[in-house]
Every structure is written in structure tokens, then in C-alpha cells.
Scaffold this active site. Structure first.
Site, PDB file in Angstrom:
ATOM      1  CG  ASP A  52       5.626   4.063   1.934  1.00 39.03           C
ATOM      2  OD1 ASP A  52       5.596   4.790   2.947  1.00 39.03           O
ATOM      3  OD2 ASP A  52       4.665   3.944   1.142  1.00 39.03           O
ATOM      4  CG  PHE A 111      -1.833   1.298   1.127  1.00 42.38           C
ATOM      5  CD1 PHE A 111      -3.001   1.282   0.375  1.00 42.38           C
ATOM      6  CD2 PHE A 111      -1.460   2.476   1.737  1.00 42.38           C
ATOM      7  CE1 PHE A 111      -3.782   2.431   0.253  1.00 42.38           C
ATOM      8  CE2 PHE A 111      -2.238   3.637   1.615  1.00 42.38           C
ATOM      9  CZ  PHE A 111      -3.403   3.599   0.877  1.00 42.38           C
ATOM     10  CE  LYS A 126      -1.035   7.234   6.649  1.00 46.99           C
ATOM     11  NZ  LYS A 126      -0.701   6.041   5.887  1.00 46.99           N
TER      12      LYS A 126
HETATM   13  C1  LIG Z   1      -0.914   6.139   4.357  1.00 50.62           C
HETATM   14  C2  LIG Z   1       0.185   5.587   3.532  1.00 50.62           C
HETATM   15  C3  LIG Z   1       0.524   6.164   2.299  1.00 50.62           C
HETATM   16  C4  LIG Z   1      -0.284   7.287   1.661  1.00 50.62           C
HETATM   17  O1  LIG Z   1      -0.358   8.420   2.431  1.00 50.62           O
HETATM   18  P1  LIG Z   1      -1.505   9.524   2.134  1.00 50.62           P
HETATM   19  O2  LIG Z   1      -1.134  10.667   3.009  1.00 50.62           O
HETATM   20  O3  LIG Z   1      -2.809   8.874   2.539  1.00 50.62           O
HETATM   21  O4  LIG Z   1      -1.461   9.817   0.691  1.00 50.62           O
HETATM   22  C5  LIG Z   1       1.610   5.651   1.625  1.00 50.62           C
HETATM   23  N1  LIG Z   1       2.311   4.626   2.119  1.00 50.62           N
HETATM   24  C6  LIG Z   1       2.017   4.041   3.294  1.00 50.62           C
HETATM   25  C7  LIG Z   1       2.856   2.906   3.795  1.00 50.62           C
HETATM   26  C8  LIG Z   1       0.932   4.483   4.031  1.00 50.62           C
HETATM   27  O5  LIG Z   1       0.598   3.882   5.178  1.00 50.62           O
END
Ligand SMILES: *Cc1c(COP(=O)(O)O)cnc(C)c1O
Length: 400
Positions: free
Chosen positions: A225, A140, A254
Site C-alpha cells: 500500500d 492504516f 492521493k
Molecule cells: C490515505 C490512505 C488510504 C486511504 O485512502 P482514501 O483515499 O482516504 O480512501 C489507504 N492507505 C494508506 C496507506 C493511506 O495513507
């Protein structure tokens, strides 16, 4: 207004791209949130780990108010007095060399993809248009067209094509498959240290080290990520530290703002970032002074208030509590730091029913996919609050 009325209006006027629990919140403080009827809940999701520092952290709120009264947006056409300071503090903290600020997590991912493609053509010598990026099954990384192009979740992809080419999917946690997938056209591996949305999936020990070695050997950029795993969630500042490795590009978002404002960044440990030239990438709000002031304070309190250490300690304690719950319906308890999950057997009838019942007990959790509940409270949670949570989770799940 009655709770049911808010829900009715949302149903009527909003796009149905989410299926929230029916709780209408209007206040938050620390690990707690309150609904419009003044019921209190322990937040065990923390806005998908954006609220690591706790709701409405007073110092972050104050920084936001102060900056909002001074200067909020200049665009990058001009400089502002907060950006350089955020750069320096982020680089010092994460031992990075370069930073590119954006807003959402998805934008940080898109930024990394653009950067490594250009690096591939300009530095590695991949023929233009042939760059390949390796990603993992169950990933994701966000919701843009390019990002869902390499999702393996049918729900995220179906109906949204045509998709962006240039991605190759390998099984998560399988170093041999990763080795086999690398070609002279491979420019990057994009991977989550722990897959959050897939249900807190932890790869086998040594996998990330092996991935690091393969990337180095094949001159491939390792992009971690850490938008969800980063900034203390797993009990370390970055989850890469659990395996003693360093990514070439690290994505954070985040909790970079403590949940007050969308702020993300690409952190670079190599000169990969240097391929970007003026006019090639940007964002109107990226690096704005309000975002920078909020992020600086969000990082400061994370470190100064011992939240990372607390995540390690309370995470181990919380996990122990979950593991001690006796229930035939539970398949596995797993996690690292305060990124925890219970997976139920498919016969248990899905995790959402438990989320509903936990809500009635004063705990807000969310299922990921069918059979897993993630527990990810703010990193400031105390031992007493963990005990309080385990008592209720035990009553709901132990009874099932
Ligand atoms: C939440 C998330 C994203 C995307 O972040 P947004 O601010 O919602 O665009 C990308 N990678 C990971 C691992 C995430 O948990």
C-alpha cells in the site's frame, strides 16, 4: 464571514467525524495556504500526501480545465481517449503490467483484496471461502467495513461490527512472525512500506526484502500500500525502491492527482489482475477522462520538475534540522524523504498543543495519535522554506 462562523456552522450541520485545527482555508499555491483572514501558512501535511506536487499546480489545473471543457465522464461502458494513455504512462513509469483505476485509496485497497482472493481460489487452489490475507499491527488502509475489520486501532473499529473475516494480524516489521503466520490458505500480505497514520513507523532494514522472499517462497501475493509513501514522498518514486524489491500489486492514490481530484489505482506486476472478468468489479467514475487527464499531468510534473529528487534532498535537510532541535520532550525524530515525524515523550502532554502553537507561527501540521507530529510538506519545498520551518518548529518545540 468571520472564521468563527464557518466553524460554528460546521459544528452544527456536519458530522463530527474529524477534529480539524480551527483554521479556515480559502486559497493555496505551492507549499503555501491562506485562511479567510489572509494569514499565510506553510502546509506541512499536504492533505496526507495528496498534494505532493504543491497546491494548485498550474499545469495540473490547466489539464483539468482543458479536459473538463472537452469530456468528463463516459463510464466504462464506453472507452475514452485518456485511459489508454494513463495506463501506458503509469506502466512505463512504475514498470507495471496492468492497471485497474479507481477513485479513493480505500477503493484501491478493496479492489486488491477482491483480486487476490479470486486469484487464491482460481490460481493458487485455495478452497473457496478460506482465503487468508495477512496484515500488520498498526496498519492504516482506509475506512470501509472490510478495511476496518482488520484495523488494530480501536477508534477505527469500535461499534462498526460485524466485521469481514479472512484477515490475520502480525506485528509490523517482524519477519519471523510473518513466516509463522503463512499457511497454505494465505493468498496475500498487505503492508505499508512505512506506516504513515501509525506515526511514520519505519520497519527494520531488510524487513521488506524478507517479506518479498517469504511471499515468493509461499506463493503469496505481496501487496504494498503505497497510497501515502508512493509518488515521491519518501524520495523515491515508490518506497519499495529503498529495499530494491518489487511488489506484485502496488496501490497508489492521493498524489496520483496532485490533490485536484480523487484518483487511485491498483498496479499489477503479475498476472494476478487477469483473474478479473467483465462484470466482476468496477466503479462509475473509475478511469474517467477527467481523472485520467489530471493524473497524467500530475505524474508528468512529478517527474519532469524533479520533485522526487527534491524530496530526497530536502527530506534529509529537514530531518537534520529537526534532529538538531534540543528539547527534553522529544523522544525521537524519524522519517524518510519528506515523510518525517517527531515523537514526544508521553509526559510532554500530547502533540496537539504543539500543532496549535505551530499554527500560530504559520505552520500547519497535524498530530497522528497522541504523541507524534508528522511533517510532510509538498515535495517542491525549497531550502529557504525548510529553514523558515525549522526556525519556527525550533522556537515552539525547543521552548517546550
Ligand atoms: C490515505 C490512505 C488510504 C486511504 O485512502 P482514501 O483515499 O482516504 O480512501 C489507504 N492507505 C494508506 C496507506 C493511506 O495513507
Amino acid at each position: 464571514m468571520e472564521p468563527a462562523k464557518y466553524i460554528e456552522i460546521e459544528q452544527q450541520l456536519g458530522a463530527h467525524n474529524y477534529k480539524p485545527l480551527d483554521v479556515v482555508l480559502n486559497r493555496g499555491q505551492g507549499v503555501w495556504v491562506w485562511d479567510v483572514a489572509d494569514n499565510r501558512y506553510l502546509d506541512c501535511l499536504s492533505a496526507y500526501s495528496a498534494v505532493n506536487q504543491g497546491h494548485c499546480h498550474p499545469k495540473i489545473v490547466q489539464a483539468m480545465i482543458d479536459q473538463a471543457q472537452r469530456l468528463t465522464l463516459t463510464s466504462r461502458a464506453f472507452r475514452n481517449d485518456q485511459l489508454a494513455l494513463l495506463y501506458r504512462e503509469l506502466c512505463d513509469l512504475t514498470r507495471s503490467h496492468k492497471v485497474l483505476p479507481m477513485n479513493s485509496g480505500a477503493e484501491a485497497v478493496e479492489t486488491a483484496i477482491k483480486t487476490v482472493r479470486k486469484w487464491g481460489y482460481q490460481v493458487k487452489g485455495v478452497p473457496e471461502g478460506h482465503a487468508e490475507i495477512i496484515v500488520c499491527d498498526g496498519n492504516f488502509h482506509g475506512r470501509t467495513i472490510t478495511i476496518v475489520s482488520f484495523s488494530t486501532d480501536e477508534g477505527a473499529r469500535k461499534g462498526f461490527g460485524p466485521f469481514t473475516p479472512g484477515f490475520k494480524v502480525v506485528p509490523y516489521g517482524d519477519a519471523d512472525a510473518l513466516a509463522a503466520a503463512m499457511t497454505p490458505h494465505t493468498v496475500a500480505l498487505l503492508v505499508e512500506p512505512i506506516q504513515g497514520e501509525a506515526g511514520v513507523v519505519i520497519p527494520p532494514a531488510g524487513y521488506l526484502q524478507k517479506a518479498r522472499e517469504l511471499c515468493t517462497a509461499h506463493n503469496v501475493v505481496l501487496i504494498l500500500d503505497e497510497i501515502q509513501t508512493g509518488l515521491g514522498r519518501t524520495g523515491k518514486l515508490l518506497a519499495e525502491a529503498h529495499e530494491g524489491i518489487e511488489a506484485d500489486l502496488t496501490l497508489v492514490g492521493k498524489a496520483l492527482s496532485g490533490g485536484l481530484y480523487p484518483v487511485s489505482a491498483v498496479l499489477s506486476n503479475t498476472e494476478v489482475m487477469s483473474v478479473l472478468q467483465p462484470g466482476e468489479h468496477g466503479s462509475t467514475f473509475g478511469g474517467n477522462p477527467l481523472a485520467c487527464a489530471v493524473a497524467r499531468t500530475a505524474l508528468k510534473v512529478l517527474v519532469e520538475e524533479g520533485m522526487i529528487e527534491n524530496a530526497a534532498e530536502m527530506g534529509a535537510y529537514f530531518k537534520q534540522g529537526l534532529a538538531a532541535i534540543q528539547a527534553d520532550t522529544v523522544k525521537e525524530v524519524r522519517g524518510r524523504g519528506l515523510m518525517l515525524a517527531i515523537e514526544f515523550h508521553p509526559e510532554a502532554g500530547g502533540a496537539r498543543q504543539y500543532c496549535q502553537r505551530l499554527k500560530e507561527q504559520g505552520l500547519l501540521c497535524k498530530e497522528t495519535h497522541e504523541n507524534t507530529i508528522r511533517f510532510a510538506p509538498p515535495l517542491i519545498i525549497t531550502r529557504e522554506q525548510v529553514d523558515w520551518a525549522i526556525e519556527r518548529i525550533s522556537a515552539v518545540i525547543g521552548a517546550g
